[in-house]
Design a protein around this motif. Structure first.
Motif, PDB file in Angstrom:
ATOM      1  N   GLU A  95      94.505  -5.784  -1.909  1.00 14.14           N
ATOM      2  CA  GLU A  95      95.041  -5.288  -3.184  1.00 14.14           C
ATOM      3  C   GLU A  95      96.564  -5.157  -3.103  1.00 14.14           C
ATOM      4  OE1 GLU A  95      93.726  -1.902  -6.398  1.00 14.14           O
ATOM      5  OE2 GLU A  95      93.546  -1.411  -4.275  1.00 14.14           O
ATOM      6  N   PHE A  96      97.238  -5.761  -4.110  1.00 11.50           N
ATOM      7  CA  PHE A  96      98.695  -5.801  -4.145  1.00 11.50           C
ATOM      8  C   PHE A  96      99.184  -5.490  -5.556  1.00 11.50           C
ATOM      9  CE2 PHE A  96      97.161  -8.478  -0.812  1.00 11.50           C
ATOM     10  CZ  PHE A  96      98.035  -8.264   0.245  1.00 11.50           C
ATOM     11  N   PHE A  97     100.465  -5.119  -5.645  1.00  8.15           N
ATOM     12  CA  PHE A  97     101.056  -4.779  -6.932  1.00  8.15           C
ATOM     13  C   PHE A  97     102.403  -5.468  -7.077  1.00  8.15           C
ATOM     14  CE2 PHE A  97      98.500  -1.331  -5.263  1.00  8.15           C
ATOM     15  CZ  PHE A  97      97.552  -1.192  -6.256  1.00  8.15           C
ATOM     16  N   LEU A  98     102.608  -6.109  -8.219  1.00 12.50           N
ATOM     17  CA  LEU A  98     103.905  -6.700  -8.548  1.00 12.50           C
ATOM     18  C   LEU A  98     104.606  -5.738  -9.498  1.00 12.50           C
ATOM     19  CD1 LEU A  98     102.845 -10.394  -9.344  1.00 12.50           C
ATOM     20  CD2 LEU A  98     103.811  -9.517  -7.209  1.00 12.50           C
ATOM     21  N   ILE A  99     105.805  -5.304  -9.126  1.00 17.23           N
ATOM     22  CA  ILE A  99     106.562  -4.388  -9.974  1.00 17.23           C
ATOM     23  C   ILE A  99     107.702  -5.175 -10.616  1.00 17.23           C
ATOM     24  CG2 ILE A  99     108.086  -2.380 -10.019  1.00 17.23           C
ATOM     25  CD1 ILE A  99     105.447  -2.428  -7.435  1.00 17.23           C
ATOM     26  N   LEU A 100     107.674  -5.222 -11.955  1.00 22.21           N
ATOM     27  CA  LEU A 100     108.682  -5.960 -12.706  1.00 22.21           C
ATOM     28  C   LEU A 100     109.655  -4.959 -13.324  1.00 22.21           C
ATOM     29  CD1 LEU A 100     105.872  -7.601 -12.846  1.00 22.21           C
ATOM     30  CD2 LEU A 100     106.986  -8.876 -14.656  1.00 22.21           C
ATOM     31  N   GLU A 101     110.865  -4.908 -12.764  1.00 24.66           N
ATOM     32  CA  GLU A 101     111.903  -4.053 -13.354  1.00 24.66           C
ATOM     33  C   GLU A 101     112.296  -4.620 -14.715  1.00 24.66           C
ATOM     34  OE1 GLU A 101     112.951  -1.142 -12.201  1.00 24.66           O
ATOM     35  OE2 GLU A 101     111.719  -1.312 -10.402  1.00 24.66           O
ATOM     36  N   THR A 117      97.839   0.288 -29.708  1.00 21.53           N
ATOM     37  CA  THR A 117      98.088   1.003 -28.450  1.00 21.53           C
ATOM     38  C   THR A 117      97.337   0.415 -27.256  1.00 21.53           C
ATOM     39  OG1 THR A 117      96.360   2.580 -29.041  1.00 21.53           O
ATOM     40  CG2 THR A 117      98.638   3.206 -29.570  1.00 21.53           C
ATOM     41  N   SER A 118      96.250  -0.317 -27.489  1.00 17.20           N
ATOM     42  CA  SER A 118      95.489  -0.927 -26.389  1.00 17.20           C
ATOM     43  C   SER A 118      95.912  -2.371 -26.125  1.00 17.20           C
ATOM     44  CB  SER A 118      93.990  -0.909 -26.700  1.00 17.20           C
ATOM     45  OG  SER A 118      93.549   0.395 -26.892  1.00 17.20           O
ATOM     46  N   LEU A 119      96.862  -2.856 -26.904  1.00 26.09           N
ATOM     47  CA  LEU A 119      97.328  -4.230 -26.732  1.00 26.09           C
ATOM     48  C   LEU A 119      98.041  -4.373 -25.391  1.00 26.09           C
ATOM     49  CD1 LEU A 119      97.831  -7.082 -27.933  1.00 26.09           C
ATOM     50  CD2 LEU A 119      99.976  -6.184 -28.855  1.00 26.09           C
ATOM     51  N   CYS A 120      97.658  -5.391 -24.655  1.00 24.42           N
ATOM     52  CA  CYS A 120      98.322  -5.714 -23.400  1.00 24.42           C
ATOM     53  C   CYS A 120      99.197  -6.938 -23.717  1.00 24.42           C
ATOM     54  CB  CYS A 120      97.282  -5.998 -22.324  1.00 24.42           C
ATOM     55  SG  CYS A 120      97.958  -5.938 -20.695  1.00 24.42           S
ATOM     56  N   TYR A 121     100.392  -6.657 -24.234  1.00 17.23           N
ATOM     57  CA  TYR A 121     101.283  -7.659 -24.807  1.00 17.23           C
ATOM     58  C   TYR A 121     101.504  -8.862 -23.880  1.00 17.23           C
ATOM     59  CZ  TYR A 121     105.353  -9.569 -27.250  1.00 17.23           C
ATOM     60  OH  TYR A 121     106.224 -10.382 -27.919  1.00 17.23           O
ATOM     61  N   GLN A 146     100.681  -0.625 -15.099  1.00 15.62           N
ATOM     62  CA  GLN A 146     101.663   0.102 -15.909  1.00 15.62           C
ATOM     63  C   GLN A 146     102.373  -0.907 -16.811  1.00 15.62           C
ATOM     64  OE1 GLN A 146     103.876   3.484 -14.175  1.00 15.62           O
ATOM     65  NE2 GLN A 146     103.303   2.598 -12.192  1.00 15.62           N
ATOM     66  N   ASP A 147     102.860  -0.420 -17.935  1.00 16.20           N
ATOM     67  CA  ASP A 147     103.506  -1.302 -18.909  1.00 16.20           C
ATOM     68  C   ASP A 147     104.645  -0.540 -19.579  1.00 16.20           C
ATOM     69  OD1 ASP A 147     104.190  -3.029 -20.979  1.00 16.20           O
ATOM     70  OD2 ASP A 147     102.105  -3.454 -21.531  1.00 16.20           O
ATOM     71  N   ARG A 148     105.841  -1.084 -19.439  1.00 17.61           N
ATOM     72  CA  ARG A 148     107.020  -0.448 -20.035  1.00 17.61           C
ATOM     73  C   ARG A 148     106.863  -0.303 -21.557  1.00 17.61           C
ATOM     74  NH1 ARG A 148     112.234  -2.446 -17.545  1.00 17.61           N
ATOM     75  NH2 ARG A 148     112.187  -0.553 -16.327  1.00 17.61           N
ATOM     76  N   GLY A 151     105.390   2.944 -22.539  1.00 19.17           N
ATOM     77  CA  GLY A 151     106.097   4.150 -22.143  1.00 19.17           C
ATOM     78  C   GLY A 151     106.240   4.366 -20.649  1.00 19.17           C
ATOM     79  N   ASP A 152     105.703   3.455 -19.835  1.00 18.78           N
ATOM     80  CA  ASP A 152     105.867   3.587 -18.386  1.00 18.78           C
ATOM     81  C   ASP A 152     107.291   3.216 -17.991  1.00 18.78           C
ATOM     82  OD1 ASP A 152     103.134   4.338 -17.872  1.00 18.78           O
ATOM     83  OD2 ASP A 152     102.565   2.237 -18.150  1.00 18.78           O
ATOM     84  N   ASP A 153     107.706   3.653 -16.806  1.00 17.17           N
ATOM     85  CA  ASP A 153     109.071   3.390 -16.332  1.00 17.17           C
ATOM     86  C   ASP A 153     109.303   1.925 -15.981  1.00 17.17           C
ATOM     87  OD1 ASP A 153     109.788   6.045 -16.644  1.00 17.17           O
ATOM     88  OD2 ASP A 153     109.255   6.574 -14.579  1.00 17.17           O
ATOM     89  N   PHE A 154     108.241   1.229 -15.623  1.00 14.53           N
ATOM     90  CA  PHE A 154     108.337  -0.187 -15.276  1.00 14.53           C
ATOM     91  C   PHE A 154     106.997  -0.851 -15.562  1.00 14.53           C
ATOM     92  CE2 PHE A 154     107.520   2.369 -11.502  1.00 14.53           C
ATOM     93  CZ  PHE A 154     106.330   1.838 -11.037  1.00 14.53           C
TER      94      PHE A 154
END
Length: 174
Positions: A95-101, A117-121, A146-148, A151-154
């Motif tokens: 399990e890995f995570f890609l963080i996109l600034e 609100t449930s849309l994963c753009y 997470q999705d900026r 409202g998430d930070d990244f």
């Protein structure tokens, strides 16, 4: 060449925004839009892997970790002009995570459409990664953690490798 890459990336981002807007008109439920974007991304990923392998001249990855690093450092850079950072799960090795600034797909997007609100753009990205991995015989579950835009930070994409798929031509030789 770089200038053309930037122009085509901007055109893609603007076109993508129009596509998502149209899908929101066509489908009442966010989950249907999300599925459509994932399926579309999957189809792109299947085709994109050949271009990626030809243009990047990368060697075969020997581990999930190498594979995720290749996705972040080479593929994202090549196609979106960004390099996400990678973090690994503390509990499992698959399990890995890609963080996109920065996420170029949302460069011209302030917020999700009203009532969505449930849309994963950017769900197309999950499909692209999943489709490309399948073409190199790796089954994976790929989703947004997470999705900026929510409202998430990244923005964070989770990749969980499920299993190595059997290579059909090896199977026949046994």
């Amino acid at each position: 060449s770089i200038r053309n890459g930037i122009r085509s990336r901007e055109l893609f981002v603007l076109t993508y925004g129009a596509l998502v807007a149209q899908l929101c008109k066509d489908y009442e439920k966010d989950e249907d839009v999300n599925k459509y974007l994932d399926r579309m991304g999957y189809d792109i990923g299947i085709r994109l892997v050949e271009d990626f392998l030809a243009r990047s001249a990368v060697k075969k990855c020997r581990s999930y970790s190498e594979t995720v690093d290749m996705i972040a450092q080479v593929a994202f850079k090549m196609y979106l002009g960004i390099t996400p950072s990678v973090s690994r799960s503390n509990t499992t090795e698959n399990e890995f995570f890609l963080i996109l600034e920065n996420n170029p797909l949302v460069d011209f997007v302030e917020e999700l459409p009203a009532g969505r609100t449930s849309l994963c753009y950017c769900n197309i990205l999950c499909g692209v990664i999943r489709g490309a991995l399948e073409m190199v015989h790796l089954a994976a579950e790929v989703n947004f953690i997470q999705d900026r835009l929510k409202g998430d930070d990244f923005t964070e994409i989770g990749i969980t490798f499920l299993k190595k798929l059997e290579d059909k031509k090896h199977k026949r030789n046994k």
